[in-house]
Scaffold this motif. Sequence first.
Motif, mmCIF file in Angstrom:
data_model
loop_
_atom_site.group_PDB
_atom_site.id
_atom_site.type_symbol
_atom_site.label_atom_id
_atom_site.label_comp_id
_atom_site.label_asym_id
_atom_site.label_seq_id
_atom_site.Cartn_x
_atom_site.Cartn_y
_atom_site.Cartn_z
ATOM 1 N N ASN A 80 49.375 -0.160 -25.813
ATOM 2 C CA ASN A 80 48.853 -0.868 -24.161
ATOM 3 C C ASN A 80 48.056 0.140 -24.229
ATOM 4 N N LEU A 81 46.849 -0.360 -24.112
ATOM 5 C CA LEU A 81 44.979 0.530 -23.684
ATOM 6 C C LEU A 81 44.803 1.213 -22.380
ATOM 7 N N GLY A 82 45.972 0.668 -21.525
ATOM 8 C CA GLY A 82 45.828 1.356 -20.710
ATOM 9 C C GLY A 82 45.132 0.564 -19.408
ATOM 10 N N ILE A 83 44.142 -0.392 -19.900
ATOM 11 C CA ILE A 83 43.790 -1.201 -18.809
ATOM 12 C C ILE A 83 43.992 -1.559 -17.582
ATOM 13 N N GLY A 84 44.456 -1.339 -16.720
ATOM 14 C CA GLY A 84 45.144 -2.267 -15.096
ATOM 15 C C GLY A 84 46.031 -2.717 -15.921
ATOM 16 N N GLY A 117 43.151 5.921 -19.599
ATOM 17 C CA GLY A 117 42.468 4.496 -20.883
ATOM 18 C C GLY A 117 41.514 4.379 -21.286
ATOM 19 N N ILE A 118 41.509 2.503 -21.456
ATOM 20 C CA ILE A 118 40.586 2.794 -22.471
ATOM 21 C C ILE A 118 39.643 2.275 -21.174
ATOM 22 N N GLY A 119 38.310 2.714 -20.758
ATOM 23 C CA GLY A 119 37.391 2.367 -20.081
ATOM 24 C C GLY A 119 37.167 3.906 -18.756
ATOM 25 N N PRO A 126 29.689 2.629 -26.399
ATOM 26 C CA PRO A 126 30.507 1.995 -25.874
ATOM 27 C C PRO A 126 32.115 1.634 -25.586
ATOM 28 N N THR A 127 32.654 0.840 -24.358
ATOM 29 C CA THR A 127 33.810 1.279 -25.107
ATOM 30 C C THR A 127 34.617 0.380 -25.726
ATOM 31 N N CYS A 128 33.967 -0.701 -25.722
ATOM 32 C CA CYS A 128 34.546 -2.050 -27.225
ATOM 33 C C CYS A 128 34.484 -0.476 -28.322
ATOM 34 N N SER A 129 33.723 -0.011 -28.480
ATOM 35 C CA SER A 129 33.498 0.261 -29.635
ATOM 36 C C SER A 129 34.401 1.582 -29.884
ATOM 37 N N TYR A 130 34.893 2.905 -28.569
ATOM 38 C CA TYR A 130 35.604 3.963 -29.070
ATOM 39 C C TYR A 130 37.034 2.448 -28.819
ATOM 40 N N CYS A 131 37.604 1.387 -28.485
ATOM 41 C CA CYS A 131 38.704 0.806 -28.468
ATOM 42 C C CYS A 131 39.415 0.449 -29.523
ATOM 43 N N GLY A 132 37.798 -0.056 -30.166
ATOM 44 C CA GLY A 132 38.473 -0.687 -31.867
ATOM 45 C C GLY A 132 38.837 0.826 -32.612
ATOM 46 N N THR A 134 40.594 3.535 -31.756
ATOM 47 C CA THR A 134 41.154 3.602 -31.125
ATOM 48 C C THR A 134 42.978 3.192 -31.783
ATOM 49 N N LYS A 135 42.577 1.798 -32.077
ATOM 50 C CA LYS A 135 43.379 0.279 -32.127
ATOM 51 C C LYS A 135 44.222 0.314 -33.196
ATOM 52 N N ARG A 136 42.792 0.859 -34.283
ATOM 53 C CA ARG A 136 43.113 0.574 -35.682
ATOM 54 C C ARG A 136 43.584 1.700 -36.237
ATOM 55 N N GLU A 219 41.718 -12.914 -20.510
ATOM 56 C CA GLU A 219 40.874 -12.041 -21.732
ATOM 57 C C GLU A 219 40.748 -10.404 -21.187
ATOM 58 N N CYS A 220 40.297 -9.711 -21.685
ATOM 59 C CA CYS A 220 40.109 -7.764 -21.425
ATOM 60 C C CYS A 220 39.131 -7.807 -20.733
ATOM 61 N N PRO A 221 39.437 -7.627 -19.598
ATOM 62 C CA PRO A 221 37.529 -7.212 -18.686
ATOM 63 C C PRO A 221 36.618 -7.062 -18.959
ATOM 64 N N HIS A 222 36.792 -6.412 -20.353
ATOM 65 C CA HIS A 222 35.626 -5.364 -21.090
ATOM 66 C C HIS A 222 34.572 -6.268 -21.758
ATOM 67 N N ALA A 223 35.498 -7.069 -22.379
ATOM 68 C CA ALA A 223 35.288 -8.181 -23.322
ATOM 69 C C ALA A 223 34.029 -9.127 -23.251
ATOM 70 N N ARG A 224 33.069 -8.654 -24.215
ATOM 71 C CA ARG A 224 31.122 -8.798 -23.935
ATOM 72 C C ARG A 224 31.700 -10.407 -25.191
HETATM 73 S S1 Q46 Z 1 37.795 -4.086 -28.124
HETATM 74 FE FE1 Q46 Z 1 37.095 -4.007 -25.695
HETATM 75 FE FE2 Q46 Z 1 39.042 -5.998 -27.002
HETATM 76 FE FE3 Q46 Z 1 38.948 -3.082 -26.289
HETATM 77 S S2 Q46 Z 1 38.059 -2.517 -24.909
HETATM 78 FE FE4 Q46 Z 1 38.978 -4.886 -24.350
HETATM 79 S S3 Q46 Z 1 37.281 -5.876 -25.355
HETATM 80 S S4 Q46 Z 1 40.363 -4.951 -26.167
HETATM 81 S S5 Q46 Z 1 39.169 -6.977 -28.604
#
Ligand code: Q46
Length: 309
Positions: A80-84, A117-119, A126-132, A134-136, A219-224
């Motif tokens: 759970n990434l903590g994205i609202g 949380g992420i974000g 960038p958010t997706c970079s540290y999210c990746g 963190t997940k991995r 989709e995740c709100p941060h998805a680009r």
């Molecule tokens: S990396 Fe970025 Fe995804 Fe993390 S912040 Fe959302 S879009 S979930 S695949």
Amino acid sequence: MKCKFCEKKAFIKLHYPKMYLCREHFIEYFERKVKRTIEKYKLLKRDERILVVVSGGKDSAVVSYVLKKLRYNIECLYINLGIGEYSAKSEEYVKKQCEMINAKLHIVRVRELLGAGIGELKTSRPTCSYCGITKRYIFNKFAYDNGFDVIVTGHNLDDEASFIFGNIMNWNTQYLAKQGPLLPGEGKFVKKVKPLYEVTEREVVAYALAVGIDYMVEECPHARGATTLSYKEILNNMEEKRPGTKINFVKGYLRKRHLFEQEVEEVELKECKVCGMPALGEKCSFCKVWRLEKPIDFKVRPQVGGPSS
Ligand code: Q46
Ligand code: ZN
Ligand code: ZN
């Protein structure tokens, strides 16, 4: 139209190989294809403890469903990434999906674990970079700490084809040496496999519908993902004109992958001084990003590597 194998009405028209299938024969076809992928690339063994990384989305829901049906010994991990709202909703989907297949579910909540949380983290990345990162880190360390032999992810043929295509378009050749359905484990890196490697996104969606899997579409709100999506679109257009484009592109890549090996810079990994996991510098990227001073232990049961409870 009627099914190729029986008198029933067609549920789906497949383009490659071209055929109409009823619901039952499509389910059989899809599961056989996943089973063949597992055998062909030697992805999983019967006695292995398997951790499936689930997100609430269609791919991870389908891969865990099929593996369970094929009687593999799986447990699921949801981060759970903590994205609202997005994370709250996806956790609900995951719980229902794991209940449906009666699979043990582990949940790691980033906010509880790391205080944000992420974000919400203040960092230059960038958010997706540290999210990746963190997940991995979490799914690998979770698998390592708990004695899992292999990590399963839900990547499908469209993901793989667009990843390879995108990296060729940008000549990021260093990323092209080590992709594929199986990434072998090494040291504290646990083996990673992709059983949906040869099924298309369209087939995954149809399978979920056929067996009644409910999944998160938002989709995740941060998805680009605009660039990835346009690569997928280009490949889909080509697939329409020349069925088989995606699978032949990916299989061709696997045959030629060795050509990219010289592009990889050999780096010597050290041990992170905080957590002991592999690191490029003194600290691993995870401990650096989250400014950790103590390691996180993900052990959920006392006997690591013991039989699953
Ligand atoms: S990396 Fe970025 Fe995804 Fe993390 S912040 Fe959302 S879009 S979930 S695949
Ligand atoms: Zn049929
Ligand atoms: Zn570390």
